[in-house]
Enzyme design. Structure first.
Site, PDB file in Angstrom:
ATOM      1  N   ASP A  74      -7.682  -6.613   2.135  1.00 52.35           N
ATOM      2  CA  ASP A  74      -7.261  -7.836   1.472  1.00 52.35           C
ATOM      3  C   ASP A  74      -8.157  -9.001   1.914  1.00 52.35           C
ATOM      4  OD1 ASP A  74      -5.178  -9.422  -0.006  1.00 52.35           O
ATOM      5  OD2 ASP A  74      -4.935 -10.311   1.981  1.00 52.35           O
TER       6      ASP A  74
ATOM      7  N   GLU B  45     -11.587  -6.140  -1.223  1.00 53.41           N
ATOM      8  CA  GLU B  45     -11.293  -7.219  -2.161  1.00 53.41           C
ATOM      9  C   GLU B  45     -12.317  -8.287  -1.798  1.00 53.41           C
ATOM     10  OE1 GLU B  45      -7.484  -9.764  -3.770  1.00 53.41           O
ATOM     11  OE2 GLU B  45      -7.772  -9.638  -1.609  1.00 53.41           O
TER      12      GLU B  45
END
Length: 730
Positions: free
Chosen positions: A363, A400
């Protein structure tokens, strides 16, 4: 959605600030945490700037007993051995030192702190309790009230065997990733026993695994399963953090997902789930949130890291008073600190070797490669250490590739060894099918692996293709809503992104109109088929294959409710989508021409060293000939055919986003002798049945807004004229 904020140029950032001392990490971080032996348990904590550390243990009557720890040694480690401690014991730390926010130090021994290396954590937080390290009206004054009754505790966990390893990890080009919330996937599953729904054990239930196998999933990507907490402002609205992007324990599986208990039982239950998935041939990818923690900014709760060393764990602003936030979550973990980097790598290694994880999705990954000046550095030690560590050989690394800070948008920059979420694929494919693109030039790039983004020493496996994810509309909602409907989140529909690139097909929300519903089914199938058949790695959001809806909510992070849970009763109404998805994934898995790793280069196929006149990749328009310059430059073009072939097979997929039907001429030799339509996004009667042979040069009718996949019957490139005469005589 993510805004493109420009090319990285860290030297342009003015980051002159006081930097907390770089504290060297211990040489042997394996000793950190709680480790049982024959006589008790040894507890060790890295806190190099602390002046005193106490271990707090609860006895059988829940009385707290504190033990002073020896230290720090020359590596900043504190240690104590306590006889008689057994697995299941719960503990915490009280860390003493200077209260000096201007130096990045917020030591407060009244705060009971979690062990950063804890293998299990008991529960959540009492947000009405004294969880701040300061009074509510002054973030720079110390609050001496004891927090022990309001915060979670760490758990002593015994060593145990790792899960059953998977027989063979698939290369990414042969993988189908299924992004899912662990709890929400089974919370309403009719075949999972009620007491197991929403748990690790529930996800391991045979009916769940059977569905994944049936549709062709090769890897589940779990939303965060590290132990996490909710944010105070969410709790104040009577909601909770559902997605889990608010980690507090990088080694501990989330306690609330275990039905069997929270005194270490969650570890065993996780391992049993992974074993069940591995035995079914399904890999486990873990979405990890190392970029920030659930403590938020310095005005938020102090539960662990801030109390151990605020300036040691977190990035701080110039004056060291405040957190330097590039995550949008209040704090940013400082990977330029050696001990912090070691913590993250130790956590990753633990989840691979002891907990059976086959890959990670990071993330806000750009935050993890910022240096001591907060500049993004693609040569960061984080990446170097992963590349050098044999524990990560064969482990999937997915970034990401952005964060919220300056120059944080790094899509295409991560280089060999990394795959990336391709938001440009998401945005373009949404736009194409709603009729908001010009021509088909970019469509060709997205269908063929986005080599314009990733051709940097990597192949098409670098591109994780997705159209939906946990964040945003579901696939069904993309064709049902023009606008977000987040009223249930309690923010007057102000939260969530307004750039959804959706089209409601003429009516906002659900409708009984059969024509609109038919169009919505066709559009959902178009997007799913495009995802599955594009070169790269498809990532499907759980439930999209059976028409899942969130009722227009595009920011359901706080909805631990039927809004977010997968509803299994949609399968009947969306059986056409389920069937097409299953068939497309089967074809993709069985045919190398549909899951190629290498970028196509319009290279002629060679058979026994001789060219056969067809190509690994080429493009067709409507007339049965390869695309010409005029067709490529036509801004009104809405139809494109992608031809891919190997020595043994060839396929042609036509995508047509125009509202009206069109006709295409099917290419003849040397591309194919004949064709058959093996899968499509339409309805019965829209295309010829798969057993019908379509001759090269014949015309194929394509209804408006449709996709069709054709398999070629290849000519024999070495057939003689006599062979052809003999064939005609037969």
């Amino acid at each position: 959605m993510t805004d493109h904020v420009g090319d990285p140029s860290p030297t342009d950032i003015d980051a002159k600030h006081a930097i907390p001392p770089r504290m060297p990490a211990p040489q042997d971080t394996a000793r950190l945490g709680a480790h049982l032996d024959d006589s008790g348990c040894r507890f060790t904590l890295w806190a190099p700037r602390a002046e005193r550390v106490e271990l707090a243990l609860l006895d059988d009557q829940d009385h707290q007993i504190n033990h002073d720890m020896a230290g720090p040694d020359d590596e900043g480690v504190w240690e104590v051995h306590v006889p008689g401690v057994e697995a299941g014991a719960i503990y915490g730390y009280r860390v003493h030192g200077e209260w000096a926010p201007g130096k990045g130090q917020r030591f407060n021994p009244a705060r009971l702190l979690l062990d950063p290396y804890a293998r299990a954590i008991t529960a959540g937080v009492d947000y009405n309790g004294p969880i701040l390290d300061h009074p509510a009206d002054d973030a720079y004054e110390l609050d001496p009230t004891d927090s022990a009754g309001a915060v979670p505790w760490s758990v002593v966990v015994a060593e145990s065997e790792p899960p059953t390893p998977i027989a063979e990890r698939k290369p990414l080009n042969q993988s189908v990733i299924y992004e899912t919330h662990l709890k929400g996937y089974t919370r309403l599953h009719p075949q999972v026993p009620e007491h197991l729904r929403g748990t690790y054990a529930g996800f391991a239930y045979p009916a769940v695994i059977e569905h994944l196998k049936d549709i062709g999933v090769t890897a589940v990507e779990f939303l965060p399963c590290h132990h996490f907490v909710s944010e105070p402002f969410i709790v104040g609205r009577g909601l909770s953090n559902y997605w889990g992007y608010n980690s507090m324990g990088f080694f501990a599986p989330h306690a609330a997902y275990a039905w069997s208990g929270t005194r270490g039982e969650q570890v065993a239950e996780w391992k049993e789930m992974v074993s069940a998935l591995h035995e079914a041939g399904i890999e486990v990818i873990l979405d990890v949130v190392y970029n920030h923690t659930g403590e938020g900014g310095h005005e938020g709760p102090t539960l662990s890291y801030r109390g151990i060393d605020h300036g040691g764990y977190y990035r701080l602003t110039d004056d060291l008073h405040n957190d330097y936030d590039v995550t949008g979550c209040g704090n940013s973990v400082d990977t330029s600190q050696p001990g912090v980097l070691e913590l993250i790598l130790d956590s990753m290694r633990y989840w691979v070797t002891e907990m059976g994880v086959d890959g990670f999705r990071f993330d806000l990954a750009s935050e993890l490669i910022r240096d001591e000046n907060h500049h993004v550095d693609q040569n960061h030690e984080f990446k170097r250490r992963i590349a050098e560590d044999p524990a990560f050989d064969g482990i999937k690394m997915i970034a990401e590739a952005w964060d919220m800070g300056p120059y944080g948008y790094q899509v295409g920059a991560w280089g060999p060894g990394w795959s990336e979420w391709n938001d440009r694929f998401r945005n373009y494919i949404r736009d194409f099918w709603r009729g908001a693109t010009s021509g088909v030039g970019e469509l060709a790039s997205r269908l063929s692996g986005s080599g314009d983004i990733y051709q940097d020493g990597r192949d098409s496996q670098a591109s994780i293709n997705f159209i939906t994810a946990h964040d945003g509309f579901t696939l069904r909602d993309l064709v049902t809503y023009d606008h977000k409907h987040n009223e249930a989140n309690g923010e007057d529909n102000r939260d969530g992104n307004d750039d959804n690139r959706s089209w409601n097909c003429g009516v906002e929300g659900e409708t009984d109109d059969p024509e609109i519903n038919a169009l919505r089914h066709r559009q959902v199938k178009n997007m799913m088929a495009t995802l599955v058949l594009s070169t790269g790695v498809p990532m499907i959001t759980a439930g999209d294959e059976m028409g899942r809806t969130q009722e227009g909510n595009n920011n359901a992070y706080c909805q631990d409710s039927p809004i977010s849970w997968v509803h299994w009763d949609t399968r009947e109404n969306w059986a056409d989508l389920m069937g097409m998805t299953r068939e497309m994934l089967r074809l993709r898995a069985e045919h190398p021409a549909l899951h190629r790793a290498a970028y196509g280069a319009h290279d002629e196929i060679q058979v026994d060293g001789t060219g056969v006149g067809r190509f690994d990749l080429t493009w067709f328009g409507n007339e049965g000939t390869e695309m010409g310059e005029g067709e490529w430059n036509d801004p009104g073009r809405r139809t494109l055919g992608r031809y891919t072939s190997t020595e043994d097979e060839a396929f042609l997929v036509f995508v047509h986003a125009g509202a009206e039907a069109t006709e295409v001429v099917l290419p003849g030799e040397p591309f194919a002798q004949s064709w058959r339509a093996v899968a499509h996004s339409g309805f019965a009667g829209d295309f010829p049945d798969a057993d019908q042979i379509l001759e090269g040069g014949s015309r194929l009718h394509i209804p408006g807004r449709s996709l069709v996949l054709l398999e070629a019957l290849l000519p024999n490139p070495f057939a003689t004229e006599a062979d052809a005469v003999g064939l005609r005589d037969d």
